[in-house]
Design a protein around this motif. Structure first.
Motif, PDB file in Angstrom:
ATOM      1  N   ASN A  83       0.842  -1.188   0.000  1.00  0.00           N
ATOM      2  CA  ASN A  83       0.000   0.000   0.000  1.00  0.00           C
ATOM      3  C   ASN A  83       0.882   1.245   0.000  1.00  0.00           C
ATOM      4  OD1 ASN A  83      -2.695   1.220   0.198  1.00  0.00           O
ATOM      5  ND2 ASN A  83      -1.954   1.997   2.151  1.00  0.00           N
ATOM      6  N   CYS A  84       0.376   2.297  -0.650  1.00  0.00           N
ATOM      7  CA  CYS A  84       1.085   3.578  -0.651  1.00  0.00           C
ATOM      8  C   CYS A  84       0.081   4.709  -0.775  1.00  0.00           C
ATOM      9  CB  CYS A  84       2.076   3.649  -1.816  1.00  0.00           C
ATOM     10  SG  CYS A  84       2.921   5.252  -1.894  1.00  0.00           S
ATOM     11  N   SER A  85       0.305   5.747   0.001  1.00  0.00           N
ATOM     12  CA  SER A  85      -0.485   6.968  -0.103  1.00  0.00           C
ATOM     13  C   SER A  85       0.491   8.137  -0.069  1.00  0.00           C
ATOM     14  CB  SER A  85      -1.456   7.063   1.079  1.00  0.00           C
ATOM     15  OG  SER A  85      -2.113   8.311   1.069  1.00  0.00           O
ATOM     16  N   ILE A  86       0.352   9.054  -1.025  1.00  0.00           N
ATOM     17  CA  ILE A  86       1.250  10.206  -1.087  1.00  0.00           C
ATOM     18  C   ILE A  86       0.421  11.491  -1.143  1.00  0.00           C
ATOM     19  CG2 ILE A  86       3.069  11.410  -2.369  1.00  0.00           C
ATOM     20  CD1 ILE A  86       3.966   8.785  -3.521  1.00  0.00           C
ATOM     21  N   ASP A  87       0.833  12.451  -0.335  1.00  0.00           N
ATOM     22  CA  ASP A  87       0.289  13.801  -0.405  1.00  0.00           C
ATOM     23  C   ASP A  87       1.371  14.689  -0.996  1.00  0.00           C
ATOM     24  OD1 ASP A  87      -2.228  13.320   1.002  1.00  0.00           O
ATOM     25  OD2 ASP A  87      -0.981  13.049   2.789  1.00  0.00           O
ATOM     26  N   PHE A  88       1.080  15.291  -2.144  1.00  0.00           N
ATOM     27  CA  PHE A  88       2.002  16.234  -2.770  1.00  0.00           C
ATOM     28  C   PHE A  88       1.620  17.618  -2.246  1.00  0.00           C
ATOM     29  CE2 PHE A  88       1.586  12.636  -5.685  1.00  0.00           C
ATOM     30  CZ  PHE A  88       2.912  12.248  -5.797  1.00  0.00           C
ATOM     31  N   MET A  89       2.538  18.260  -1.514  1.00  0.00           N
ATOM     32  CA  MET A  89       2.178  19.476  -0.786  1.00  0.00           C
ATOM     33  C   MET A  89       2.650  20.770  -1.438  1.00  0.00           C
ATOM     34  SD  MET A  89       2.469  18.128   3.113  1.00  0.00           S
ATOM     35  CE  MET A  89       4.113  17.442   3.019  1.00  0.00           C
ATOM     36  N   ARG A  90       3.767  20.724  -2.121  1.00  0.00           N
ATOM     37  CA  ARG A  90       4.266  21.927  -2.797  1.00  0.00           C
ATOM     38  C   ARG A  90       5.234  21.500  -3.883  1.00  0.00           C
ATOM     39  NH1 ARG A  90       5.438  22.201   2.327  1.00  0.00           N
ATOM     40  NH2 ARG A  90       4.149  24.020   2.654  1.00  0.00           N
ATOM     41  N   LYS A  91       5.466  22.404  -4.809  1.00  0.00           N
ATOM     42  CA  LYS A  91       6.360  22.131  -5.929  1.00  0.00           C
ATOM     43  C   LYS A  91       7.803  22.074  -5.422  1.00  0.00           C
ATOM     44  CE  LYS A  91       7.480  24.146 -10.418  1.00  0.00           C
ATOM     45  NZ  LYS A  91       7.152  25.219 -11.357  1.00  0.00           N
ATOM     46  N   PRO A  92       8.531  20.984  -5.767  1.00  0.00           N
ATOM     47  CA  PRO A  92       9.954  20.927  -5.385  1.00  0.00           C
ATOM     48  C   PRO A  92      10.735  22.061  -6.043  1.00  0.00           C
ATOM     49  CG  PRO A  92       9.162  18.762  -6.068  1.00  0.00           C
ATOM     50  CD  PRO A  92       8.082  19.758  -6.429  1.00  0.00           C
ATOM     51  N   ALA A  93      11.785  22.506  -5.365  1.00  0.00           N
ATOM     52  CA  ALA A  93      12.632  23.583  -5.891  1.00  0.00           C
ATOM     53  C   ALA A  93      13.329  23.125  -7.168  1.00  0.00           C
ATOM     54  CB  ALA A  93      13.663  24.000  -4.849  1.00  0.00           C
ATOM     55  N   ALA A  94      13.374  23.995  -8.159  1.00  0.00           N
ATOM     56  CA  ALA A  94      14.029  23.681  -9.432  1.00  0.00           C
ATOM     57  C   ALA A  94      15.522  23.444  -9.205  1.00  0.00           C
ATOM     58  CB  ALA A  94      13.820  24.819 -10.422  1.00  0.00           C
ATOM     59  N   GLY A  95      16.027  22.364  -9.770  1.00  0.00           N
ATOM     60  CA  GLY A  95      17.450  22.065  -9.719  1.00  0.00           C
ATOM     61  C   GLY A  95      17.962  21.508  -8.405  1.00  0.00           C
ATOM     62  N   ALA A  96      17.083  21.299  -7.426  1.00  0.00           N
ATOM     63  CA  ALA A  96      17.517  20.798  -6.120  1.00  0.00           C
ATOM     64  C   ALA A  96      17.276  19.294  -6.013  1.00  0.00           C
ATOM     65  CB  ALA A  96      16.772  21.515  -4.998  1.00  0.00           C
TER      66      ALA A  96
END
Length: 140
Positions: A83-96
């Motif tokens: 099982n997997c559940s993911i919450d995407f909360m904000r855009k990752p920083a570009a190039g990091a």
């Protein structure tokens, strides 16, 4: 419960069992029921718009829980995600790079439950949170 596989042991395991993806992840720290894994972000991890793709973040969370389980129980290649559940909360920083901080909430005989927070390198604000359950193969 002591750690039975070190960073070097886990890296060697990935090289042997998953050579196709072993180089995608850097195991930075292993502790009791905890691990820190880095995804060096490359162009292949990006989606349109230049941000890290959801599948790449899933892979980071999935491998982090897998390695946290193996660090505690030893090299059991057939442990699998159930099982997997993911919450995407904000855009990752570009190039990091992405950093996954993972802890096992439960490590039983047949199931393990892990929680991951993923961060862009240099930021304290999580970009995603994941909860995964792993099935551990029975001893033979």
């Amino acid at each position: 419960m002591p750690v039975v596989m070190t960073e070097a042991d886990l890296h060697a395991f990935l090289e042997r069992e998953f050579p196709q993806t072993a180089g995608d992840f850097i195991i930075e720290e292993v502790g009791e029921k905890a691990i820190r894994v880095r995804l060096p972000v490359a162009e292949r991890h990006l989606r349109p718009g230049g941000t890290v793709s959801g599948p790449s973040m899933f892979a980071l969370a999935d491998v982090s829980v897998y390695l946290a389980v193996l660090a505690m129980i030893g090299p059991k290649a057939l442990a699998v995600t159930t099982n997997c559940s993911i919450d995407f909360m904000r855009k990752p920083a570009a190039g990091a790079d992405l950093i996954c901080v993972c802890r096992l909430l439960k490590l039983g005989r047949v199931l393990a439950v892990g929680e991951c927070l993923m961060f862009s390198e240099g930021s304290d604000a999580p970009v995603a949170r994941a909860s995964l359950t792993y099935s551990i193969p029975p001893e033979r």
